[in-house]
Structures are given as structure tokens and as C-alpha cells.
Design an enzyme around this catalytic site. Sequence first.
Site, PDB file in Angstrom:
ATOM      1  N   TYR A 289      66.369  -4.364  57.949  1.00  0.00           N
ATOM      2  CA  TYR A 289      65.838  -3.518  59.013  1.00  0.00           C
ATOM      3  C   TYR A 289      66.779  -3.498  60.219  1.00  0.00           C
ATOM      4  O   TYR A 289      67.104  -2.441  60.748  1.00  0.00           O
ATOM      5  CB  TYR A 289      64.455  -4.010  59.426  1.00  0.00           C
TER       6      TYR A 289
ATOM      7  N   HIS B  87      68.796  -1.068  73.184  1.00  0.00           N
ATOM      8  CA  HIS B  87      68.405  -2.459  72.982  1.00  0.00           C
ATOM      9  C   HIS B  87      69.345  -3.186  72.017  1.00  0.00           C
ATOM     10  O   HIS B  87      70.156  -2.577  71.345  1.00  0.00           O
ATOM     11  CB  HIS B  87      66.961  -2.547  72.494  1.00  0.00           C
TER      12      HIS B  87
ATOM     13  N   GLN C 293      68.553   0.112  60.993  1.00  0.00           N
ATOM     14  CA  GLN C 293      67.512   0.772  61.776  1.00  0.00           C
ATOM     15  C   GLN C 293      67.925   2.150  62.260  1.00  0.00           C
ATOM     16  O   GLN C 293      67.133   3.080  62.215  1.00  0.00           O
ATOM     17  CB  GLN C 293      67.094  -0.081  62.966  1.00  0.00           C
TER      18      GLN C 293
END
Length: 133
Positions: free
Chosen positions: A125, A60, A129
Site C-alpha cells: 500500500y 504527506h 498508493q
Amino acid sequence: MTVNPTTHVLWHCQYHLVWTRKGRCRILKGNVGKEVYRQIWILRKKFKIQKVELKIQIVHVQLLVRIPPKLSVSEVMGHLKGKTAIRLLSKLPWLRKHKLWGNYFWARGYCVDTVGANAEMIRKYVKHQEKQE
């Protein structure tokens, strides 16, 4: 805050956008990932979108951006997903040959979240990640 002196508008429309590969296939790396990044960079300049953070992961894409108020999020996502898919399928023809994908590269939907007071937390974040996983 961004000020547009010609229209006298002060705006801070910041969004966290996430979209995935069709079938969640793990191919957004190497040349594919570079092409996605390149196309996002081109569209960012074209629409005067301010990139805060961008992370292209294997399955993603996460993008933290400031979008001018004259553009809708759905319009921006349509261009991001549509133009990157067209570019990838034309530049890397081997992607078209997978029978499950057909002529579709991205999954149908996307996730959008408005970013306010927690902008720094979301930026970190997105940036880190992979290390957390």
C-alpha cells in the site's frame, strides 16, 4: 525478526508512520522531497531504524519501519519531524517566507499503526498508493 547478539534480544517492532505538511500544502516534491528523504536516511542510520518502505508524496510522508525496542515511537517521530523541518527551513530559506506556516513545517500530529500479520499488505500500500489514487 531482528536479533541483537550483545543484548540477547529478539524483536520485530514494526510501525506504519504517516505525517503531513502544515496546512496540507502540496510541496513535498522536487528539492523539498529530496531533502526530506535525505534527512530521513540520516536519522534512520543514526538511530539504527530499519526502513521497510518509504514514500514521500506531495502532501504527506508514509514510512514503514522497524524501531528498536529501546526507542519510543514518539521519540522517533519527534526527531523525524523536528530534524527534517530544521534542515528544510535552513537549506531552503524560501520556505520560511510563507506567512501561514510561520516557522512550522509539519502539521501538529501524526498517525502510527503497529504492523503485524498484515505487514506485506501495508508495505505494498505504501509503495503503490499514488497509483491507486
